[in-house]
Motif scaffolding. Structure first.
Motif, short mmCIF file in Angstrom:
data_model
loop_
_atom_site.label_atom_id
_atom_site.label_comp_id
_atom_site.label_asym_id
_atom_site.label_seq_id
_atom_site.Cartn_x
_atom_site.Cartn_y
_atom_site.Cartn_z
N GLY A 50 0.79 -1.23 0.00
CA GLY A 50 0.00 0.00 0.00
C GLY A 50 0.81 1.27 0.00
N VAL A 51 2.09 1.19 -0.36
CA VAL A 51 2.95 2.38 -0.38
C VAL A 51 3.69 2.47 -1.71
N GLN A 52 4.34 3.60 -1.93
CA GLN A 52 5.09 3.81 -3.16
C GLN A 52 6.46 3.14 -3.07
N PRO A 53 7.15 2.92 -4.21
CA PRO A 53 8.51 2.38 -4.16
C PRO A 53 9.41 3.28 -3.30
N PRO A 54 10.23 2.70 -2.45
CA PRO A 54 11.00 3.51 -1.50
C PRO A 54 12.23 4.20 -2.08
N TYR A 55 12.77 3.69 -3.18
CA TYR A 55 14.05 4.20 -3.67
C TYR A 55 13.96 4.75 -5.09
N ASN A 56 14.87 5.67 -5.39
CA ASN A 56 14.98 6.13 -6.78
C ASN A 56 15.98 5.24 -7.52
N ASN A 57 16.30 5.58 -8.77
CA ASN A 57 17.15 4.69 -9.55
C ASN A 57 18.63 4.75 -9.14
N GLY B 265 16.65 -3.00 -7.85
CA GLY B 265 16.73 -1.69 -7.18
C GLY B 265 15.92 -1.59 -5.91
N ASN B 266 15.10 -2.60 -5.61
CA ASN B 266 14.33 -2.61 -4.36
C ASN B 266 14.94 -3.57 -3.34
N ARG B 267 16.25 -3.76 -3.44
CA ARG B 267 16.98 -4.60 -2.47
C ARG B 267 18.18 -3.80 -1.96
N ILE B 268 17.96 -2.85 -1.12
CA ILE B 268 19.02 -1.96 -0.64
C ILE B 268 19.48 -2.35 0.77
N VAL B 269 18.57 -2.38 1.71
CA VAL B 269 18.91 -2.72 3.10
C VAL B 269 19.51 -4.11 3.19
#
Length: 268
Positions: A69-76, A102-106
């Protein structure tokens, strides 16, 4: 597992060594009466765009953030773009996207170079040894995950010793009355985040992140840069805003952050 830069410790102030009863750990771990699942049960089916790594960051995909229910957390560039208080949902082992998505940062671990150093008036601290752009993931606050009752018991002992390493996992209760069911204790087990001091004008902020464990009561506590941080700058976050310890306030201590907006006293 995730990679981490080497830990450097410097003391040019005196002959005191870092606490010998402190053990460095890579990840949080469950204490007595706590179970942390590592199976999310659900994952995204985004197509793997290995060229741009943006397969999970577009507004037109139904990825883990959108399912939450939220937007993507990161930019490119891998920098956080969420407002304070918004949850981070990263891709997990059940997702079809590649490890460099790109959605695997932490989950890839801290890539920021830092040094633990002794200060003249605040004990040990942590500072950057390279410039840190705004939105960069800096470090996860890890330690032993304990129950509310255990936190209450330890909190009283820590208060008497002047220790402030309990961090309530209170995302579920922050918007309503109630107490967190679980707390991270980083007094004797942790990483470089153990050495981050308070500031009334901090350069880091806490975000709650869910990856393989989607239990709302057990977010991973992650510190991100909320402004550009030049090399050589001490890393800080606001204990009063970001950390709410379980025990009732029993004492106040003088704040030594030196910020122009310093409140003067910290309530333990």
């Amino acid at each position: 597992g995730p990679s981490f830069p080497a830990v450097e410790i410097v003391n040019t102030i005196d002959f005191v060594v870092p606490p010998l009863n402190f053990t460095f750990v890579r990840d949080r771990f469950a204490g007595k009466g706590v179970r942390i699942s590592d199976d999310s049960l659900i994952g995204c089916v985004c197509s793997g765009d290995t060229v741009t790594k943006n397969c999970c960051l577009g507004s037109d995909v139904e990825c883990c953030p959108q399912m939450g229910g939220v937007q993507p957390p990161y930019n490119n560039k891998g920098r956080l773009v969420l407002k304070r208080g918004m949850p981070i949902y990263e891709c997990n082992s059940r997702c079809s996207c590649p490890p460099d998505c790109g959605n695997r940062i932490v989950q890839r671990g801290s890539q920021v170079k830092t040094v633990i150093y002794k200060t003249p008036n605040k004990g040990w601290a942590l500072k950057a040894t390279e410039d840190i752009p705004k939105g960069t993931f800096v470090v996860e606050y890890v330690g032993e995950v304990i129950t509310f009752d255990e936190a209450e018991s330890r909190g009283k002992k820590y208060d008497a010793q002047g220790l402030t390493y309990l961090f309530d996992l209170d995302y579920e209760t922050s918007s309503r009355e109630g107490s967190a069911q679980f707390t991270i204790d980083a007094a004797f087990y942790g990483n470089t985040s153990h050495f981050i001091n308070h500031s009334c004008d901090p350069n880091l902020a806490v975000y709650s992140c869910w990856i393989s464990n989607l239990d709302i009561r057990l977010p991973q506590i992650c510190l991100f840069a909320i402004k550009h941080i030049p090399a050589g700058t001490e890393l800080t976050f606001n204990y009063q805003i970001d950390r709410v310890v379980s025990q009732e306030p029993t004492q106040s201590v003088q704040c030594c952050c030196g910020a122009a907006n310093c409140v003067g006293l910290l309530h333990g």
